[in-house]
Scaffold this motif. Sequence first.
Motif, PDB file in Angstrom:
ATOM      1  N   PHE A  68     -18.742 -66.037 -13.571  1.00 35.45           N
ATOM      2  CA  PHE A  68     -19.219 -67.409 -13.504  1.00 35.45           C
ATOM      3  C   PHE A  68     -20.390 -67.532 -12.533  1.00 35.45           C
ATOM      4  N   ALA A  69     -21.203 -68.556 -12.719  1.00 39.99           N
ATOM      5  CA  ALA A  69     -22.329 -68.802 -11.820  1.00 39.99           C
ATOM      6  C   ALA A  69     -21.809 -69.162 -10.431  1.00 39.99           C
ATOM      7  N   VAL A  70     -22.616 -68.866  -9.432  1.00 43.24           N
ATOM      8  CA  VAL A  70     -22.210 -69.087  -8.040  1.00 43.24           C
ATOM      9  C   VAL A  70     -21.988 -70.575  -7.777  1.00 43.24           C
ATOM     10  N   GLY A  71     -20.812 -70.906  -7.249  1.00 43.40           N
ATOM     11  CA  GLY A  71     -20.532 -72.252  -6.785  1.00 43.40           C
ATOM     12  C   GLY A  71     -20.258 -73.303  -7.841  1.00 43.40           C
ATOM     13  N   GLU A  72     -20.150 -72.926  -9.119  1.00 45.49           N
ATOM     14  CA  GLU A  72     -20.002 -73.958 -10.150  1.00 45.49           C
ATOM     15  C   GLU A  72     -18.556 -74.262 -10.497  1.00 45.49           C
ATOM     16  N   THR A  73     -17.607 -73.484 -10.002  1.00 47.78           N
ATOM     17  CA  THR A  73     -16.210 -73.730 -10.330  1.00 47.78           C
ATOM     18  C   THR A  73     -15.332 -73.282  -9.171  1.00 47.78           C
ATOM     19  N   THR A  74     -14.065 -73.602  -9.253  1.00 51.23           N
ATOM     20  CA  THR A  74     -13.102 -73.215  -8.226  1.00 51.23           C
ATOM     21  C   THR A  74     -12.298 -72.014  -8.720  1.00 51.23           C
ATOM     22  N   PRO A  75     -11.670 -71.282  -7.814  1.00 50.80           N
ATOM     23  CA  PRO A  75     -10.831 -70.152  -8.245  1.00 50.80           C
ATOM     24  C   PRO A  75      -9.729 -70.575  -9.213  1.00 50.80           C
ATOM     25  N   GLU A  76      -9.132 -71.727  -8.956  1.00 53.10           N
ATOM     26  CA  GLU A  76      -8.042 -72.194  -9.818  1.00 53.10           C
ATOM     27  C   GLU A  76      -8.547 -72.524 -11.222  1.00 53.10           C
ATOM     28  N   GLU A  77      -9.699 -73.189 -11.298  1.00 53.55           N
ATOM     29  CA  GLU A  77     -10.240 -73.527 -12.614  1.00 53.55           C
ATOM     30  C   GLU A  77     -10.698 -72.273 -13.349  1.00 53.55           C
ATOM     31  N   ASP A 103     -13.698 -62.153  -4.025  1.00 47.52           N
ATOM     32  CA  ASP A 103     -14.288 -61.371  -2.934  1.00 47.52           C
ATOM     33  C   ASP A 103     -15.815 -61.346  -2.967  1.00 47.52           C
ATOM     34  N   LYS A 104     -16.420 -61.892  -3.998  1.00 42.71           N
ATOM     35  CA  LYS A 104     -17.875 -61.931  -4.100  1.00 42.71           C
ATOM     36  C   LYS A 104     -18.350 -63.374  -4.208  1.00 42.71           C
ATOM     37  N   ASP A 105     -19.669 -63.564  -4.127  1.00 47.01           N
ATOM     38  CA  ASP A 105     -20.216 -64.922  -4.194  1.00 47.01           C
ATOM     39  C   ASP A 105     -19.867 -65.611  -5.510  1.00 47.01           C
ATOM     40  N   HIS A 106     -19.907 -64.841  -6.593  1.00 49.29           N
ATOM     41  CA  HIS A 106     -19.577 -65.417  -7.898  1.00 49.29           C
ATOM     42  C   HIS A 106     -18.138 -65.072  -8.262  1.00 49.29           C
ATOM     43  N   LEU A 107     -17.406 -66.066  -8.714  1.00 51.41           N
ATOM     44  CA  LEU A 107     -16.034 -65.824  -9.169  1.00 51.41           C
ATOM     45  C   LEU A 107     -16.069 -65.077 -10.496  1.00 51.41           C
ATOM     46  N   HIS A 108     -15.076 -64.216 -10.721  1.00 54.46           N
ATOM     47  CA  HIS A 108     -15.014 -63.503 -11.996  1.00 54.46           C
ATOM     48  C   HIS A 108     -13.570 -63.153 -12.323  1.00 54.46           C
ATOM     49  N   ASN A 109     -13.260 -63.226 -13.611  1.00 50.69           N
ATOM     50  CA  ASN A 109     -11.929 -62.892 -14.106  1.00 50.69           C
ATOM     51  C   ASN A 109     -11.898 -61.470 -14.627  1.00 50.69           C
ATOM     52  N   HIS A 110     -10.768 -60.809 -14.421  1.00 53.01           N
ATOM     53  CA  HIS A 110     -10.503 -59.493 -15.009  1.00 53.01           C
ATOM     54  C   HIS A 110      -9.298 -59.643 -15.931  1.00 53.01           C
ATOM     55  N   LEU A 111      -9.499 -59.289 -17.186  1.00 51.61           N
ATOM     56  CA  LEU A 111      -8.420 -59.352 -18.173  1.00 51.61           C
ATOM     57  C   LEU A 111      -8.200 -57.962 -18.759  1.00 51.61           C
ATOM     58  N   ILE A 112      -7.028 -57.395 -18.543  1.00 51.69           N
ATOM     59  CA  ILE A 112      -6.667 -56.103 -19.134  1.00 51.69           C
ATOM     60  C   ILE A 112      -5.529 -56.354 -20.119  1.00 51.69           C
ATOM     61  N   PHE A 113      -5.744 -55.954 -21.374  1.00 55.03           N
ATOM     62  CA  PHE A 113      -4.705 -56.170 -22.383  1.00 55.03           C
ATOM     63  C   PHE A 113      -4.430 -54.886 -23.147  1.00 55.03           C
ATOM     64  N   ASN A 114      -3.255 -54.832 -23.745  1.00 51.86           N
ATOM     65  CA  ASN A 114      -2.801 -53.634 -24.433  1.00 51.86           C
ATOM     66  C   ASN A 114      -3.641 -53.373 -25.683  1.00 51.86           C
ATOM     67  N   ALA A 115      -3.748 -52.123 -26.048  1.00 53.21           N
ATOM     68  CA  ALA A 115      -4.512 -51.756 -27.240  1.00 53.21           C
ATOM     69  C   ALA A 115      -3.725 -52.009 -28.518  1.00 53.21           C
ATOM     70  N   VAL A 116      -2.405 -52.233 -28.390  1.00 48.81           N
ATOM     71  CA  VAL A 116      -1.527 -52.428 -29.548  1.00 48.81           C
ATOM     72  C   VAL A 116      -0.728 -53.712 -29.362  1.00 48.81           C
ATOM     73  N   SER A 117      -0.558 -54.456 -30.430  1.00 45.77           N
ATOM     74  CA  SER A 117       0.200 -55.699 -30.386  1.00 45.77           C
ATOM     75  C   SER A 117       1.701 -55.423 -30.280  1.00 45.77           C
ATOM     76  N   PHE A 118       2.393 -56.182 -29.428  1.00 43.55           N
ATOM     77  CA  PHE A 118       3.847 -56.028 -29.340  1.00 43.55           C
ATOM     78  C   PHE A 118       4.560 -56.880 -30.379  1.00 43.55           C
ATOM     79  N   VAL A 119       3.793 -57.646 -31.173  1.00 43.24           N
ATOM     80  CA  VAL A 119       4.377 -58.488 -32.216  1.00 43.24           C
ATOM     81  C   VAL A 119       4.446 -57.744 -33.551  1.00 43.24           C
ATOM     82  N   ASP A 120       3.308 -57.199 -33.988  1.00 41.02           N
ATOM     83  CA  ASP A 120       3.269 -56.512 -35.283  1.00 41.02           C
ATOM     84  C   ASP A 120       2.837 -55.055 -35.172  1.00 41.02           C
TER      85      ASP A 120
END
Length: 245
Positions: A68-77, A103-120
């Motif tokens: 995200f751009a610097v200062g445009e959102t909160t960690p919770e949002e 930990d940096k000026d710009h907030l950023h999300n890390h999303l790690i997901f499985n390579a295989v679906s647990f549904v099908d």
Amino acid sequence: MAVTKTHPIKSTLKAAIDYILNPEKTDGKLLASSFGCGLETADIEFAWTREAAGDRGTHLGRHLIQSFAVGETTPEEAHKIGMELAGAVLGGKYEFVLTTHVDKDHLHNHLIFNAVSFVDYKKYHSNKQSYHFIRRTSDRICKEHGLSVVVPGQDKGKSYAEYTAEKQGTTDLFRSTLKTAIFPHFLSWYAWTIRKPFSAVLVLQYALCRFRVCKAAWHKGFCPSICPCWRAFSASFCRGNRDTL
């Protein structure tokens, strides 16, 4: 809007999950969530799903980063936006761990997901189409939260209205320049080729190729300038600064 990028995880799944769960980066893990698995046992549960599916592939999961751009959102949002993105992209079929780093000026999300679906037990297929779907979904969610456009390679964000107006203005200026500076020359070249033994179709194909090159250069700040010599077309087609028009 956020900038997104993704890459496969082939051999360091546990290390990757441990990295994004770093308490110093996630406000003591307050900005960490999971779906279909536990935070501390995600790599093991990912493996169980792949084993149950009989998967023997080299991809253990995928790592998506949303900045995200610097200062445009909160960690919770930012974390809420990441959860909405994960839900929309993965459809509740893949285990994942989501964290928001502060930990940096710009907030950023890390999303790690499985390579295989647990549904099908189907594998996640990553290609240009799936990546563009992620980008469009991220942009839509960010717009709904009133966030700005983040241009890749730049730190400054723009409102969505400013971004749309500038993009439309650039497109209109390009079309106008194409009509006044390029098309008349092309017509004269085409008329000249009619009297020559070689095929005019080849000239049309060549002109289309040059048009694509010019359009790409235009969006990088250059404007077309035409050399009267047809053979010098490719060398002089994209010289000049568009901002001086």
